[in-house]
Design a protein around this motif. Structure first.
Motif, PDB file in Angstrom:
ATOM      1  N   THR A   1       0.831  -1.206   0.000  1.00  0.00           N
ATOM      2  CA  THR A   1       0.000   0.000   0.000  1.00  0.00           C
ATOM      3  C   THR A   1       0.864   1.255   0.000  1.00  0.00           C
ATOM      4  N   ASP A   2       1.875   1.274   0.842  1.00  0.00           N
ATOM      5  CA  ASP A   2       2.762   2.438   0.913  1.00  0.00           C
ATOM      6  C   ASP A   2       3.540   2.619  -0.387  1.00  0.00           C
ATOM      7  N   ALA A   3       4.026   1.510  -0.948  1.00  0.00           N
ATOM      8  CA  ALA A   3       4.766   1.590  -2.204  1.00  0.00           C
ATOM      9  C   ALA A   3       3.879   2.088  -3.334  1.00  0.00           C
ATOM     10  N   THR A   4       2.644   1.621  -3.360  1.00  0.00           N
ATOM     11  CA  THR A   4       1.711   2.039  -4.407  1.00  0.00           C
ATOM     12  C   THR A   4       1.384   3.517  -4.282  1.00  0.00           C
ATOM     13  N   ALA A   5       1.229   4.001  -3.060  1.00  0.00           N
ATOM     14  CA  ALA A   5       0.951   5.430  -2.861  1.00  0.00           C
ATOM     15  C   ALA A   5       2.098   6.284  -3.396  1.00  0.00           C
ATOM     16  N   ILE A   6       3.319   5.852  -3.173  1.00  0.00           N
ATOM     17  CA  ILE A   6       4.479   6.576  -3.705  1.00  0.00           C
ATOM     18  C   ILE A   6       4.471   6.530  -5.228  1.00  0.00           C
ATOM     19  N   ALA A   7       4.181   5.361  -5.781  1.00  0.00           N
ATOM     20  CA  ALA A   7       4.156   5.225  -7.242  1.00  0.00           C
ATOM     21  C   ALA A   7       3.075   6.100  -7.861  1.00  0.00           C
ATOM     22  N   ARG A   8       1.931   6.207  -7.213  1.00  0.00           N
ATOM     23  CA  ARG A   8       0.868   7.065  -7.735  1.00  0.00           C
ATOM     24  C   ARG A   8       1.285   8.527  -7.732  1.00  0.00           C
ATOM     25  N   LYS A   9       1.995   8.938  -6.691  1.00  0.00           N
ATOM     26  CA  LYS A   9       2.506  10.312  -6.647  1.00  0.00           C
ATOM     27  C   LYS A   9       3.468  10.556  -7.805  1.00  0.00           C
ATOM     28  N   LEU A  10       4.349   9.602  -8.045  1.00  0.00           N
ATOM     29  CA  LEU A  10       5.295   9.732  -9.149  1.00  0.00           C
ATOM     30  C   LEU A  10       4.578   9.717 -10.501  1.00  0.00           C
ATOM     31  N   ALA A  11       3.567   8.863 -10.620  1.00  0.00           N
ATOM     32  CA  ALA A  11       2.833   8.767 -11.881  1.00  0.00           C
ATOM     33  C   ALA A  11       2.084  10.046 -12.204  1.00  0.00           C
ATOM     34  N   ALA A  12       1.729  10.808 -11.179  1.00  0.00           N
ATOM     35  CA  ALA A  12       1.026  12.074 -11.390  1.00  0.00           C
ATOM     36  C   ALA A  12       1.991  13.245 -11.557  1.00  0.00           C
ATOM     37  N   GLY A  13       3.286  12.957 -11.554  1.00  0.00           N
ATOM     38  CA  GLY A  13       4.294  14.004 -11.624  1.00  0.00           C
ATOM     39  C   GLY A  13       4.753  14.293 -13.050  1.00  0.00           C
ATOM     40  N   PRO A  14       5.769  15.146 -13.175  1.00  0.00           N
ATOM     41  CA  PRO A  14       6.316  15.502 -14.495  1.00  0.00           C
ATOM     42  C   PRO A  14       7.181  14.362 -15.026  1.00  0.00           C
ATOM     43  N   SER A  15       6.604  13.486 -15.807  1.00  0.00           N
ATOM     44  CA  SER A  15       7.237  12.214 -16.170  1.00  0.00           C
ATOM     45  C   SER A  15       8.559  12.375 -16.902  1.00  0.00           C
ATOM     46  N   VAL A  16       8.661  13.359 -17.783  1.00  0.00           N
ATOM     47  CA  VAL A  16       9.918  13.544 -18.523  1.00  0.00           C
ATOM     48  C   VAL A  16      11.038  13.889 -17.554  1.00  0.00           C
ATOM     49  N   ALA A  17      10.784  14.827 -16.664  1.00  0.00           N
ATOM     50  CA  ALA A  17      11.794  15.222 -15.686  1.00  0.00           C
ATOM     51  C   ALA A  17      12.149  14.060 -14.770  1.00  0.00           C
ATOM     52  N   ILE A  18      11.152  13.287 -14.353  1.00  0.00           N
ATOM     53  CA  ILE A  18      11.405  12.160 -13.463  1.00  0.00           C
ATOM     54  C   ILE A  18      12.297  11.123 -14.145  1.00  0.00           C
ATOM     55  N   GLY A  19      12.028  10.836 -15.409  1.00  0.00           N
ATOM     56  CA  GLY A  19      12.873   9.901 -16.150  1.00  0.00           C
ATOM     57  C   GLY A  19      14.294  10.406 -16.289  1.00  0.00           C
ATOM     58  N   LEU A  20      14.443  11.697 -16.558  1.00  0.00           N
ATOM     59  CA  LEU A  20      15.774  12.284 -16.668  1.00  0.00           C
ATOM     60  C   LEU A  20      16.508  12.241 -15.336  1.00  0.00           C
ATOM     61  N   ILE A  21      15.781  12.489 -14.242  1.00  0.00           N
ATOM     62  CA  ILE A  21      16.405  12.473 -12.918  1.00  0.00           C
ATOM     63  C   ILE A  21      16.981  11.097 -12.598  1.00  0.00           C
ATOM     64  N   ARG A  22      16.210  10.029 -12.873  1.00  0.00           N
ATOM     65  CA  ARG A  22      16.701   8.689 -12.520  1.00  0.00           C
ATOM     66  C   ARG A  22      17.966   8.351 -13.304  1.00  0.00           C
TER      67      ARG A  22
ATOM     68  N   ARG B   1      -1.903  27.860  -7.847  1.00  0.00           N
ATOM     69  CA  ARG B   1      -2.600  26.572  -7.769  1.00  0.00           C
ATOM     70  C   ARG B   1      -1.598  25.450  -8.019  1.00  0.00           C
ATOM     71  N   PRO B   2      -1.932  24.218  -7.604  1.00  0.00           N
ATOM     72  CA  PRO B   2      -1.035  23.094  -7.885  1.00  0.00           C
ATOM     73  C   PRO B   2      -1.009  22.802  -9.387  1.00  0.00           C
ATOM     74  N   PRO B   3       0.129  22.453  -9.926  1.00  0.00           N
ATOM     75  CA  PRO B   3       0.185  22.109 -11.355  1.00  0.00           C
ATOM     76  C   PRO B   3      -0.474  20.763 -11.633  1.00  0.00           C
ATOM     77  N   ILE B   4      -1.001  20.620 -12.829  1.00  0.00           N
ATOM     78  CA  ILE B   4      -1.565  19.351 -13.275  1.00  0.00           C
ATOM     79  C   ILE B   4      -0.675  18.835 -14.393  1.00  0.00           C
ATOM     80  N   PHE B   5       0.138  17.846 -14.071  1.00  0.00           N
ATOM     81  CA  PHE B   5       1.116  17.344 -15.035  1.00  0.00           C
ATOM     82  C   PHE B   5       0.509  16.282 -15.952  1.00  0.00           C
ATOM     83  N   GLU B   6       0.865  16.346 -17.215  1.00  0.00           N
ATOM     84  CA  GLU B   6       0.387  15.400 -18.221  1.00  0.00           C
ATOM     85  C   GLU B   6       1.420  14.340 -18.551  1.00  0.00           C
ATOM     86  N   GLY B   7       2.639  14.524 -18.057  1.00  0.00           N
ATOM     87  CA  GLY B   7       3.704  13.594 -18.401  1.00  0.00           C
ATOM     88  C   GLY B   7       4.301  13.873 -19.750  1.00  0.00           C
ATOM     89  N   ARG B   8       4.164  15.148 -20.218  1.00  0.00           N
ATOM     90  CA  ARG B   8       4.722  15.504 -21.526  1.00  0.00           C
ATOM     91  C   ARG B   8       5.495  16.814 -21.426  1.00  0.00           C
TER      92      ARG B   8
END
Length: 258
Positions: free
Chosen positions: A188-209, A251-258
């Protein structure tokens, strides 16, 4: 599509891949490697923006299945070339984040697979074990690099040479895992973290890793150059433009992953 050794589920942009050989403590076999690779490809095709990797039953993964064909097991190098190394390279090369939920023992190559995640959640009753020396083998599945980079040369040698269990608390203190969770809350905890990441700026997250992985072996000057290149890419994304707009609109940003 269904598999015999893997369970697959996709929800909220998160693909959950569960090693599903509980009767063998999710031991690794050729079929599992093939199906896990196919499941990752399916997740990418279905536009998953984060992965969760966990195990069914009481273990995360007990490592290689030593009950397999003796002749096949004798050619361990060929097994690494065909199955282990391609999977670890595939996970490392992903443009989406990977969260591992270590729900139980992670042993041998199973520990390497667990530590391949970007965020690692470990159940308090779980343990890690570089068991290779206990059966006359050397660490594989990237575990040498993953452990040594996390804990340093001296501690890595202790773990690899003595082949002793590392408790969840010890793994956290050593910097091998991100956080601990109650046994029943690990996934449950791992999934909650993954959902937060999935709702984030996907391009930046991929570059960060990839940027962090590169920095582990790069000089400062090389790292500065990588940061400059990646920042140019991230700065041109729709997600960055949305973040700037959201900041101005308070307001909070709404990221599309693009």
């Amino acid at each position: 599509m269904t598999w015999q050794t893997i369970d697959y589920a996709l929800a909220d942009g998160v693909a959950t891949l569960t090693l599903n050989r509980p009767d063998r403590m999710n031991a690794l076999c050729p079929q599992l490697f093939d199906e896990l690779t196919a499941a990752i490809d399916r997740a990418l095709a279905e536009k998953a923006r984060a992965l969760v990797l966990t195990g069914a039953g009481r273990a995360f993964c007990s490592g290689a299945d030593l009950a397999g064909d003796t002749e096949r097991l004798a050619d361990s190098g060929a097994m690494l070339d065909r199955y282990y190394n391609p999977l670890i390279r595939k996970i490392a090369g992903l443009a989406i984040p990977v969260v591992t939920a270590i729900n139980g023992p992670a042993v041998g190559a199973g520990l390497g697979l667990a530590l391949a995640g970007d965020i690692i959640v470990m159940a308090r009753s779980a343990y890690g074990l570089l068991a290779f020396v206990n059966i006359g083998l050397v660490p594989d599945a990237g575990s040498t690099w993953l452990v040594a980079k996390a804990v340093g040369r001296v501690r890595a040698l202790e773990l690899a040479l003595l082949g002793e269990r590392l408790s969840a608390e010890e793994a956290l203190a050593a910097g091998l895992v991100t956080r601990l969770a109650a046994d029943e809350a690990c996934l449950t905890d791992a999934t909650a973290i993954a959902r937060k990441l999935a709702a984030g700026p996907s391009v930046a997250i991929g570059l960060i890793r990839h940027q962090v992985a590169a920095a582990l072996n790069a000089t400062l000057e090389e790292t500065l150059a990588i940061e400059r290149t990646n920042q140019s890419i991230a700065g041109g994304t729709r997600d960055f433009a949305e973040a700037v707009k959201a900041f101005g609109e308070k307001r909070p940003p709404i990221f599309e992953g693009r």
